[in-house]
Design an enzyme around this catalytic site. Structure first.
Site, PDB file in Angstrom:
ATOM      1  N   LYS A  35      -1.081  -6.356  -8.013  1.00  0.00           N
ATOM      2  CA  LYS A  35      -1.327  -7.540  -7.192  1.00  0.00           C
ATOM      3  C   LYS A  35      -2.737  -8.091  -7.458  1.00  0.00           C
ATOM      4  O   LYS A  35      -2.951  -9.290  -7.524  1.00  0.00           O
ATOM      5  CB  LYS A  35      -1.161  -7.152  -5.716  1.00  0.00           C
ATOM      6  CG  LYS A  35      -1.715  -8.124  -4.700  1.00  0.00           C
ATOM      7  CD  LYS A  35      -0.733  -9.211  -4.430  1.00  0.00           C
ATOM      8  CE  LYS A  35      -1.103 -10.187  -3.364  1.00  0.00           C
ATOM      9  NZ  LYS A  35      -2.406 -10.208  -2.800  1.00  0.00           N
ATOM     10  N   HIS A  83       0.837  -1.206   0.000  1.00  0.00           N
ATOM     11  CA  HIS A  83       0.000   0.000   0.000  1.00  0.00           C
ATOM     12  C   HIS A  83       0.877   1.263   0.000  1.00  0.00           C
ATOM     13  O   HIS A  83       0.584   2.235  -0.698  1.00  0.00           O
ATOM     14  CB  HIS A  83      -0.887   0.034   1.245  1.00  0.00           C
ATOM     15  CG  HIS A  83      -1.834  -1.110   1.382  1.00  0.00           C
ATOM     16  ND1 HIS A  83      -1.696  -2.076   2.350  1.00  0.00           N
ATOM     17  CD2 HIS A  83      -2.957  -1.444   0.689  1.00  0.00           C
ATOM     18  CE1 HIS A  83      -2.684  -2.952   2.251  1.00  0.00           C
ATOM     19  NE2 HIS A  83      -3.460  -2.596   1.245  1.00  0.00           N
TER      20      HIS A  83
END
Ligand code: AMP
Length: 279
Positions: free
Chosen positions: A151, A37
């Site tokens: 991802k 993140h």
């Protein structure tokens, strides 16, 4: 850094920024932030003058048998990470704020061809939930750019398609997969793994690397390549899929070529992990 949970309040902040010609970058997350993140946030900081990280564990993208209740919620730790990365605002609404009339929701349904494969097969309704919440976040925040990780490759393709089809005035920026020092793709769900399972989980990336290696030696028969590489998956895992598609359209491919998405999903115990590479 402010933490805002109210839609009207964040709209006021955004309006003020827009008046001052600020460019707004949005990083949508479900929290339990990790270096993956953080890489999105760092990229957002270089491409926008203001950055908003949304943290919302979106109930409508979880099926009843999934881990919605159990999903890690670590807002305090997340805010420190955001603060350290000079995020301007965290938008962390609760479910009532986002879904006031939850029994009568308008839902965005991505095209069948983007849903009837990979995670879409086992996670019924998941991408309707994802597309709906992302569309809501875009309508609330009006970002110039929004940052998503490779991802979640199917999610990324679906969001790009939604933005294109619905003429949403936002640029989608894709960001590479961040892995730990052993090659395990970072995921909030890795916290469910025992130390032993974490080692076994390295085999997901090994499968993908083997495929890349064979492709680089000019082997383009995808059935052969996927079959050969799949034996590298640790036997503690139940393979859900190991498949190859065009990375943008998620269409089937005839043979391996550049921009082929190789995606894997497998379960160890109750933990379901995904990973992928693009050739
Ligand atoms: P999540 O909180 O799992 O919904 O993820 C929020 C965003 O972070 C999504 O765009 C993910 O694709 C991205 N993301 C999650 N893990 C990683 C990772 N290991 N590397 C890069 N991006 C990631």
């Amino acid at each position: 850094m402010q933490i805002i949970s109210n839609i009207n309040e964040i709209r006021k902040i955004v309006k003020k920024w827009q008046k001052n010609d600020e460019t707004i970058g949005l990083v949508p997350t479900m929290g339990a932030l990790h270096l993956g993140h953080e890489s999105l946030v760092k990229k957002a900081k270089t491409q926008s003058s203001k950055v908003i990280v949304s943290i919302f564990v979106n109930p409508i993208q979880f099926a009843p048998n999934e881990d919605f209740e159990k999903y890690p919620r670590t807002l305090e730790k997340d805010s420190i990470i955001c603060q350290d990365n000079n995020v301007d605002v965290i938008f962390a609404p609760n479910a009532n704020e986002m879904y006031a009339d939850k029994n009568n929701l308008t839902i965005i349904v991505p095209p069948k061809n983007y849903q009837n494969k990979l995670c879409g097969l086992s996670r019924n309704g998941h991408f309707d939930g994802v597309a709906t919440v992302v569309a809501k976040l875009f309508n609330i925040i009006h970002p110039d750019k929004a940052f998503f990780g490779q991802k979640d490759a199917q999610q990324l393709a679906i969001i790009k398609k939604m933005v294109l089809d619905l003429n949403m005035p936002v640029e989608i920026v894709s960001c590479p997969i961040i892995r730990d020092e052993n090659g395990l793709a970072l995921s909030s769900r890795n916290s469910y793994l025992s130390a032993e399972q974490k080692i076994k989980a390295l085999s997901l990336n090994k499968v993908l690397q083997k495929i890349k290696e064979m492709y680089e030696k000019n082997e383009t028969n995808h059935e052969k390549v996927l079959k050969r590489a799949s034996i590298l998956l640790d036997e503690a895992f139940d393979m859900e899929y190991l498949e190859a598609y065009d990375a943008n359209t998620l269409e089937k491919i005839e043979k391996l070529r550049n921009n082929t998405l190789i995606a894997i999903a497998a379960k160890i115990g109750n933990v379901r992990l995904i990973d992928n590479i693009i050739l």
